[in-house]
Design a protein around this motif. Structure first.
Motif, PDB file in Angstrom:
ATOM      1  N   ALA A  97       0.950  -1.056   0.019  1.00 19.08           N
ATOM      2  CA  ALA A  97       0.036   0.013  -0.060  1.00 19.08           C
ATOM      3  C   ALA A  97       0.961   1.268   0.099  1.00 19.08           C
ATOM      4  O   ALA A  97       0.681   2.245  -0.690  1.00 19.08           O
ATOM      5  N   SER A  98       1.791   1.279   0.612  1.00 16.49           N
ATOM      6  CA  SER A  98       2.713   2.576   0.802  1.00 16.49           C
ATOM      7  C   SER A  98       3.530   2.700  -0.552  1.00 16.49           C
ATOM      8  O   SER A  98       3.429   3.681  -1.183  1.00 16.49           O
ATOM      9  N   GLY A  99       3.782   1.673  -1.255  1.00 15.27           N
ATOM     10  CA  GLY A  99       4.412   1.606  -2.651  1.00 15.27           C
ATOM     11  C   GLY A  99       3.407   2.258  -3.573  1.00 15.27           C
ATOM     12  O   GLY A  99       3.751   2.989  -4.456  1.00 15.27           O
ATOM     13  N   THR A 100       2.059   1.556  -3.625  1.00 14.54           N
ATOM     14  CA  THR A 100       1.100   2.163  -4.345  1.00 14.54           C
ATOM     15  C   THR A 100       0.884   3.728  -4.158  1.00 14.54           C
ATOM     16  O   THR A 100       0.522   4.428  -5.164  1.00 14.54           O
ATOM     17  N   LEU A 101       0.895   4.121  -2.753  1.00 16.13           N
ATOM     18  CA  LEU A 101       0.487   5.533  -2.659  1.00 16.13           C
ATOM     19  C   LEU A 101       1.661   6.365  -3.121  1.00 16.13           C
ATOM     20  O   LEU A 101       1.448   7.587  -3.801  1.00 16.13           O
ATOM     21  N   LEU A 109       9.700  14.551  -3.548  1.00 18.08           N
ATOM     22  CA  LEU A 109      10.767  13.603  -3.557  1.00 18.08           C
ATOM     23  C   LEU A 109      11.592  13.036  -2.036  1.00 18.08           C
ATOM     24  O   LEU A 109      11.636  12.084  -2.102  1.00 18.08           O
ATOM     25  N   VAL A 110      11.815  14.113  -1.363  1.00 16.58           N
ATOM     26  CA  VAL A 110      12.213  13.842  -0.172  1.00 16.58           C
ATOM     27  C   VAL A 110      11.073  12.871   0.777  1.00 16.58           C
ATOM     28  O   VAL A 110      11.433  12.184   1.437  1.00 16.58           O
ATOM     29  N   VAL A 111      10.043  13.624   0.659  1.00 20.55           N
ATOM     30  CA  VAL A 111       8.931  12.819   1.555  1.00 20.55           C
ATOM     31  C   VAL A 111       8.795  11.607   1.076  1.00 20.55           C
ATOM     32  O   VAL A 111       8.541  10.604   1.877  1.00 20.55           O
ATOM     33  N   PHE A 112       8.977  11.309  -0.419  1.00 17.09           N
ATOM     34  CA  PHE A 112       8.718   9.880  -0.849  1.00 17.09           C
ATOM     35  C   PHE A 112       9.855   9.181  -0.209  1.00 17.09           C
ATOM     36  O   PHE A 112       9.595   7.779   0.113  1.00 17.09           O
ATOM     37  N   GLY A 113      11.009   9.565  -0.259  1.00 22.61           N
ATOM     38  CA  GLY A 113      12.197   8.736   0.428  1.00 22.61           C
ATOM     39  C   GLY A 113      11.960   8.433   1.672  1.00 22.61           C
ATOM     40  O   GLY A 113      12.203   7.373   2.190  1.00 22.61           O
ATOM     41  N   ALA A 114      11.236   9.469   2.465  1.00 24.70           N
ATOM     42  CA  ALA A 114      11.183   9.117   3.981  1.00 24.70           C
ATOM     43  C   ALA A 114       9.933   8.135   4.014  1.00 24.70           C
ATOM     44  O   ALA A 114      10.175   7.289   4.862  1.00 24.70           O
ATOM     45  N   VAL A 115       8.986   8.219   3.387  1.00 25.58           N
ATOM     46  CA  VAL A 115       7.990   7.268   3.234  1.00 25.58           C
ATOM     47  C   VAL A 115       8.309   5.838   3.134  1.00 25.58           C
ATOM     48  O   VAL A 115       8.194   4.930   3.793  1.00 25.58           O
TER      49      VAL A 115
END
Length: 137
Positions: free
Chosen positions: A51-55, A95-101
């Motif tokens: 689900a995280s990858g999907t978001l 992009l920074v947020v995606f890396g943190a997620v």
């Protein structure tokens, strides 16, 4: 253009935006269903990683949608949409947020990392699906 020109070459900006919006919805729907199946079969950690990858995949398509709008307006020598600099700054921030997620998901959910990679690749799969539909039609 000749009769042999694929439909993708004549794609208008509005049609491209609709295609990307459709890809976002399909990514979210397929990701949600796959997450439920993975949760039932492999545990909540694996389902949560998918689900995280999907978001992140769906949010990436959304960012590309905004970026395409900016690039197309620049290529046609039109006035750029309001807040181009702010849009670029938000893309870099996301992009920074995606890396943190991604990092947080791997640390917290303790599921299979392959599920996260599959969730992240879901955007590529849905965009390829949409492009193939457009080429066939």
């Amino acid at each position: 253009m000749s009769e042999l020109t694929p439909a993708i070459a004549n794609l208008s900006d509005d049609a491209l935006q609709a295609l990307l919006k459709s890809a976002i919805y399909k990514t979210l729907i397929l990701g949600g269903l796959a997450s439920l199946v993975l949760t039932a079969s492999s545990g909540w950690g694996t389902g949560a990683l998918f689900a995280s990858g999907t978001l992140v995949s769906a949010a990436s398509i959304f960012e590309w949608r905004r970026l395409v709008r900016i690039i197309n307006s620049r290529m046609r020598n039109q006035a750029a949409p309001r807040g181009v600099g702010l849009s670029i700054a938000f893309i870099l921030l996301r992009l920074v947020v995606f890396g943190a997620v991604i990092y947080g998901s791997l640390k917290c959910f303790r599921g299979s990392p392959i599920a996260l990679v599959c969730g992240l690749s879901l955007a590529v799969i849905t965009l390829t699906w949409e492009a193939l539909k457009l080429l066939r039609g």
